[in-house]
Design an enzyme around this catalytic site. Structure first.
Site, PDB file in Angstrom:
ATOM      1  N   CYS A  85       0.814  -1.295  -0.292  1.00  0.00           N
ATOM      2  CA  CYS A  85      -0.064  -0.162  -0.134  1.00  0.00           C
ATOM      3  C   CYS A  85       1.017   1.360  -0.121  1.00  0.00           C
ATOM      4  CB  CYS A  85      -0.773  -0.106   0.982  1.00  0.00           C
ATOM      5  SG  CYS A  85      -2.598  -1.203   1.584  1.00  0.00           S
ATOM      6  N   HIS A 131      -3.787   6.863   3.297  1.00  0.00           N
ATOM      7  CA  HIS A 131      -4.209   5.990   2.678  1.00  0.00           C
ATOM      8  C   HIS A 131      -5.472   5.571   3.721  1.00  0.00           C
ATOM      9  CE1 HIS A 131      -4.600   2.115   1.537  1.00  0.00           C
ATOM     10  NE2 HIS A 131      -3.968   1.449   3.004  1.00  0.00           N
ATOM     11  N   ASN A 158     -10.593   0.139   0.638  1.00  0.00           N
ATOM     12  CA  ASN A 158      -9.594  -0.045  -0.015  1.00  0.00           C
ATOM     13  C   ASN A 158      -8.649  -0.222  -1.234  1.00  0.00           C
ATOM     14  OD1 ASN A 158      -6.667  -0.265   0.230  1.00  0.00           O
ATOM     15  ND2 ASN A 158      -6.665  -1.276   2.366  1.00  0.00           N
TER      16      ASN A 158
HETATM   17  O1  UT7 Z   1      -4.507  -1.568   3.679  1.00  0.00           O
HETATM   18  C1  UT7 Z   1      -3.994  -2.575   4.735  1.00  0.00           C
HETATM   19  C2  UT7 Z   1      -4.838  -3.434   4.328  1.00  0.00           C
HETATM   20  N1  UT7 Z   1      -5.611  -4.157   5.494  1.00  0.00           N
HETATM   21  C3  UT7 Z   1      -6.502  -3.447   6.274  1.00  0.00           C
HETATM   22  O2  UT7 Z   1      -6.538  -2.096   6.994  1.00  0.00           O
HETATM   23  C4  UT7 Z   1      -7.180  -4.458   7.010  1.00  0.00           C
HETATM   24  C5  UT7 Z   1      -7.434  -3.536   8.683  1.00  0.00           C
HETATM   25  N2  UT7 Z   1      -8.135  -4.140   9.994  1.00  0.00           N
HETATM   26  C6  UT7 Z   1      -9.423  -3.801   9.621  1.00  0.00           C
HETATM   27  O3  UT7 Z   1      -9.359  -3.254   9.009  1.00  0.00           O
HETATM   28  C7  UT7 Z   1     -10.665  -4.590  10.549  1.00  0.00           C
HETATM   29  O4  UT7 Z   1     -10.025  -5.604  11.737  1.00  0.00           O
HETATM   30  C8  UT7 Z   1     -11.123  -5.421   9.774  1.00  0.00           C
HETATM   31  C9  UT7 Z   1     -12.531  -5.482   8.800  1.00  0.00           C
HETATM   32  C10 UT7 Z   1     -10.786  -6.207   8.674  1.00  0.00           C
HETATM   33  C11 UT7 Z   1     -12.367  -6.587  11.011  1.00  0.00           C
HETATM   34  O5  UT7 Z   1     -12.595  -5.444  12.074  1.00  0.00           O
HETATM   35  P1  UT7 Z   1     -12.781  -6.222  13.358  1.00  0.00           P
HETATM   36  O6  UT7 Z   1     -13.232  -5.025  14.149  1.00  0.00           O
HETATM   37  O7  UT7 Z   1     -11.007  -5.678  13.711  1.00  0.00           O
HETATM   38  O8  UT7 Z   1     -13.182  -7.219  13.705  1.00  0.00           O
HETATM   39  P2  UT7 Z   1     -12.497  -8.275  13.762  1.00  0.00           P
HETATM   40  O9  UT7 Z   1     -11.601  -8.946  13.354  1.00  0.00           O
HETATM   41  O10 UT7 Z   1     -12.271  -8.657  15.535  1.00  0.00           O
HETATM   42  O11 UT7 Z   1     -13.774 -10.128  14.050  1.00  0.00           O
HETATM   43  C12 UT7 Z   1     -15.006  -9.531  15.383  1.00  0.00           C
HETATM   44  C13 UT7 Z   1     -15.767 -10.287  14.984  1.00  0.00           C
HETATM   45  C14 UT7 Z   1     -15.661 -11.494  14.105  1.00  0.00           C
HETATM   46  O12 UT7 Z   1     -17.157 -12.662  14.853  1.00  0.00           O
HETATM   47  P3  UT7 Z   1     -16.716 -13.856  16.725  1.00  0.00           P
HETATM   48  O13 UT7 Z   1     -15.040 -13.917  16.567  1.00  0.00           O
HETATM   49  O14 UT7 Z   1     -16.402 -12.067  17.559  1.00  0.00           O
HETATM   50  O15 UT7 Z   1     -18.030 -14.256  16.581  1.00  0.00           O
HETATM   51  C15 UT7 Z   1     -15.300 -12.217  12.589  1.00  0.00           C
HETATM   52  O16 UT7 Z   1     -15.662 -13.595  12.943  1.00  0.00           O
HETATM   53  O17 UT7 Z   1     -16.783 -10.299  13.636  1.00  0.00           O
HETATM   54  C16 UT7 Z   1     -16.568 -11.076  12.279  1.00  0.00           C
HETATM   55  N3  UT7 Z   1     -16.626 -10.766  11.545  1.00  0.00           N
HETATM   56  C17 UT7 Z   1     -17.678 -10.578  10.515  1.00  0.00           C
HETATM   57  N4  UT7 Z   1     -19.017 -10.259  10.566  1.00  0.00           N
HETATM   58  C18 UT7 Z   1     -19.668  -9.827   9.219  1.00  0.00           C
HETATM   59  C19 UT7 Z   1     -15.612 -10.796  10.333  1.00  0.00           C
HETATM   60  N5  UT7 Z   1     -15.355 -10.133   9.596  1.00  0.00           N
HETATM   61  C20 UT7 Z   1     -16.961 -10.051   9.261  1.00  0.00           C
HETATM   62  C21 UT7 Z   1     -17.735  -9.124   8.128  1.00  0.00           C
HETATM   63  N6  UT7 Z   1     -18.786  -9.844   8.189  1.00  0.00           N
HETATM   64  N7  UT7 Z   1     -17.522  -9.417   6.094  1.00  0.00           N
END
Ligand code: UT7
Length: 324
Positions: A113, A251, A281
């Site tokens: 990125c 970004h 993104n």
């Molecule tokens: O250019 C750089 C590229 N990468 C990034 O910028 C990523 C940076 N990270 C993020 O943006 C966030 O971590 C995410 C948006 C990817 C995820 O958000 P989060 O608040 O960190 O969620 P999490 O991974 O902690 O997941 C929370 C819950 C999980 O369920 P359980 O285990 O609590 O039951 C996930 O399985 O949300 C679930 N989950 C979803 N639910 C609905 C993960 N993805 C999804 C989804 N829809 N798309």
């Protein structure tokens, strides 16, 4: 001599994919995606037409038009891309053909990125050392080809697109000021194996490993920790006051990441323009395409003091201070 940004251009694929469209293929919802990322939709390319080389070429043509410069005047093209449609010729050589800049120097940079900042800093170094006077710096990404469309943790985040800037050597432009960092610690939280590896296709799980793999929480933590730190380091190194900055062009990965960075820097969120809500993104394309949009909206104007910063796989992160 330093490069003045004389023109900006961008390209977004025609097809828009909404959160509801994604909810039809993975278990997710518009509400979850908007709340956690700020993303409402993204542009996804037509794989047969809107290839990275095509998108980069159009963004570059638009940047040249904006600068009022003919492609034949360009003496360097640097393209940042992690997802090229061709390895040879390079994306930069494809852009060269698209803009008619025959004979100029061309090469690609891959730094995930923050790659566009790496390309920008490289082109600026060519200009500052007297090795070129008009450069095209392009960022293009087609992550839809690399995303695992069965993984709701990643496929909701990304979009395709390209952004470009024309730099023109100018005695009155202020020196390019930047910092770039990388670390192998936590490199595993953002990966994609190269597809061209002999015999690896027979290994179990190899195909999946060539798709984008991510530990979102670790990347989130990395971004909200390191980006405020590098911006503060930049302000100390180059002796400027963060309160004097007009725009922080970051970004576009996640609105929550940007909001947290603004808070940690003690800066008002209104100085942090965002496009992530309608582009998702777009990786290395996100900063130049946001700058292009701001210019078209009259929000990017001469004399502004601007901080650019990006983070991503590697792990890599970078920040620039520019007087536009
Ligand atoms: O250019 C750089 C590229 N990468 C990034 O910028 C990523 C940076 N990270 C993020 O943006 C966030 O971590 C995410 C948006 C990817 C995820 O958000 P989060 O608040 O960190 O969620 P999490 O991974 O902690 O997941 C929370 C819950 C999980 O369920 P359980 O285990 O609590 O039951 C996930 O399985 O949300 C679930 N989950 C979803 N639910 C609905 C993960 N993805 C999804 C989804 N829809 N798309």
């Amino acid at each position: 001599m330093t490069g003045r940004i004389a023109g900006l251009g961008s390209y977004l694929p025609k097809r828009i994919v909404t959160n509801d469209d994604l909810a039809a293929i993975v278990e997710t919802s518009d509400e979850w995606i908007q709340e956690r990322t700020g993303i409402a939709q993204r542009h996804i390319s037509d794989p047969l037409v809107e290839k990275p080389s095509y998108m980069a070429g159009i963004a570059a043509q638009r940047a040249l038009e904006d600068a009022g410069i003919d492609g034949s005047e360009i003496d360097l093209i640097v393209v940042s891309c992690t997802t090229p449609d061709k390895v040879i010729p390079t994306m930069a050589c494809c852009v060269q053909e698209a803009v008619g800049a025959d004979g100029c120097g061309c090469f690609d940079i891959n730094s995930a990125c923050p790659g566009w900042l790496a390309a920008y800093n490289t082109a600026q170094s060519f200009i500052e050392s007297g090795n070129c006077s008009k450069a095209l710096v392009v960022g293009v990404e087609c992550l839809s080809n690399f995303v695992d469309w069965e993984d709701r943790g990643t496929c909701i985040l990304f979009g395709d697109g390209a952004g470009a800037a024309v730099l023109v050597a100018d005695e009155s432009a202020s020196k390019n000021r930047f910092i770039m960092h990388a670390t192998y610690n936590k490199a595993e939280c953002l990966t994609a194996e190269a597809r061209m590896q002999p015999k690896r296709w027979e290994e179990e799980g190899f195909l999946k490993s060539t798709m984008f793999q991510m530990n979102g929480r670790d990347v989130f933590r990395f971004a909200v920790t390191e980006v405020p730190k590098i911006i503060t380091e930049l302000s100390e190194k180059y002796s400027f006051d963060l309160n004097d900055i007009d725009l922080f062009i970051l970004h576009q990965a996640n609105a929550r990441i940007i909001e947290t960075i603004a808070k940690r820097l003690g800066q008002d969120i209104s100085k942090f323009p965002m496009t992530v809500y309608d582009t998702g993104n777009t990786s290395t394309a996100s900063i130049p395409s946001l700058m292009d949009r701001l210019k078209k909206e009259g929000k990017l104007v001469k004399g502004q003091k601007i901080v650019l910063s990006s983070f991503g796989g590697g792990l890599t992160w970078a920040a620039n201070y520019i007087e536009y």
